[in-house]
Design an enzyme around this catalytic site. Structure first.
Site, PDB file in Angstrom:
ATOM      1  N   SER A  49      56.712   0.200  48.165  1.00 59.40           N
ATOM      2  CA  SER A  49      56.552   1.354  49.107  1.00 59.40           C
ATOM      3  C   SER A  49      55.025   1.627  49.014  1.00 59.40           C
ATOM      4  CB  SER A  49      57.423   2.344  48.878  1.00 59.40           C
ATOM      5  OG  SER A  49      57.239   3.435  49.879  1.00 59.40           O
ATOM      6  N   GLU A  50      54.416   1.588  50.199  1.00 63.20           N
ATOM      7  CA  GLU A  50      53.090   1.930  50.138  1.00 63.20           C
ATOM      8  C   GLU A  50      52.406   3.294  49.511  1.00 63.20           C
ATOM      9  OE1 GLU A  50      53.591   2.220  54.648  1.00 63.20           O
ATOM     10  OE2 GLU A  50      54.678   1.431  53.004  1.00 63.20           O
ATOM     11  N   ASN A  51      53.333   4.116  49.077  1.00 66.25           N
ATOM     12  CA  ASN A  51      52.916   5.621  48.421  1.00 66.25           C
ATOM     13  C   ASN A  51      52.874   5.205  46.962  1.00 66.25           C
ATOM     14  OD1 ASN A  51      55.651   5.032  48.731  1.00 66.25           O
ATOM     15  ND2 ASN A  51      55.913   7.363  48.062  1.00 66.25           N
ATOM     16  N   SER A  91      48.374   0.428  45.170  1.00 62.11           N
ATOM     17  CA  SER A  91      49.415   0.173  46.246  1.00 62.11           C
ATOM     18  C   SER A  91      48.709  -0.610  47.528  1.00 62.11           C
ATOM     19  CB  SER A  91      50.323   1.342  46.655  1.00 62.11           C
ATOM     20  OG  SER A  91      51.242   0.824  47.560  1.00 62.11           O
TER      21      SER A  91
END
Length: 213
Positions: A49-51, A91
């Protein structure tokens, strides 16, 4: 013969079935997050997940949510054994560096040759949502789209040419929808599968485009 649309959960199962064992996969905001709940038993898929999460698991059971552990859509998630969370910049370095095998994104429109439009409809009063989609679309080895085939007005989201602002050109490999799974190629659309009872001629009429088999 009448046909029945696939539910969002059925489409998520269909996507999950195609994810290769050992793949690093990003799930976009919205429908794609459901895929995490349907990874087949015995298949290892490392969800990103990009967070700043790697090793994301399925949604937590009701009452077990930890709102310090959320995905990019601010939904509570679980972390599998060996999973990790880290800085947002790290990320995005993973995303931009070609380290993800597949990203699964939602879309407003996809062209027959794989152009993706999923961040803005161009409407004056619409709120654009850039997020990490542009980084994912060009950074992942494959971009898959998960969406309803038609808009609420009944217009096809698969078009000959996108008229919404592009997220990235020629990046979408597959489209998983409530009526059919379709591959985008330089030569146009290729049908992978469809719901029972839907004739190819009906699908082409809905799309306004030819579909190769």
């Amino acid at each position: 013969m009448p046909y029945q649309k696939r539910s969002k959960h059925e489409v998520a199962q269909r996507v999950a079935r195609d994810l290769p064992d050992g793949a690093y996969v990003n799930l976009g905001i919205g429908q794609p997050t459901l895929v995490a709940n349907y990874i087949p038993a015995g298949v290892e898929v490392i969800l990103h997940s990009e967070n700043g999460i790697l090793g994301m698991g399925p949604a937590p059971a009701e009452g077990q949510e930890d709102y310090d552990l959320i995905n990019a859509g601010k939904q509570p998630v679980t972390l599998l054994a060996g999973g990790a969370y880290f800085h947002h910049a790290d990320s995005f370095a993973m995303m931009r560096g070609g380290h993800l095998d597949v990203c699964v994104l939602g879309a407003f429109q996809v062209s027959a040759t794989g152009d993706l439009a999923n961040w803005h409809t161009g409407d004056f009063d619409a709120i654009p949502a850039v997020g990490g989609a542009m980084d994912l679309a060009v950074g992942a080895k494959q971009t898959w789209v998960m969406m309803d085939l038609l808009t609420k007005k009944g217009d096809s989201k698969i078009v000959k040419r996108c008229h919404y602002p592009l997220t990235a050109p020629s990046c979408v490999k597959r489209i998983y929808s409530d009526l059919a799974t379709i591959e985008c190629t330089p030569q146009g659309l290729v049908l992978i599968d469809k719901v029972d009872g839907l004739e190819i001629s009906e699908l082409e009429a809905l799309l306004g485009l030819a579909v190769n088999t």
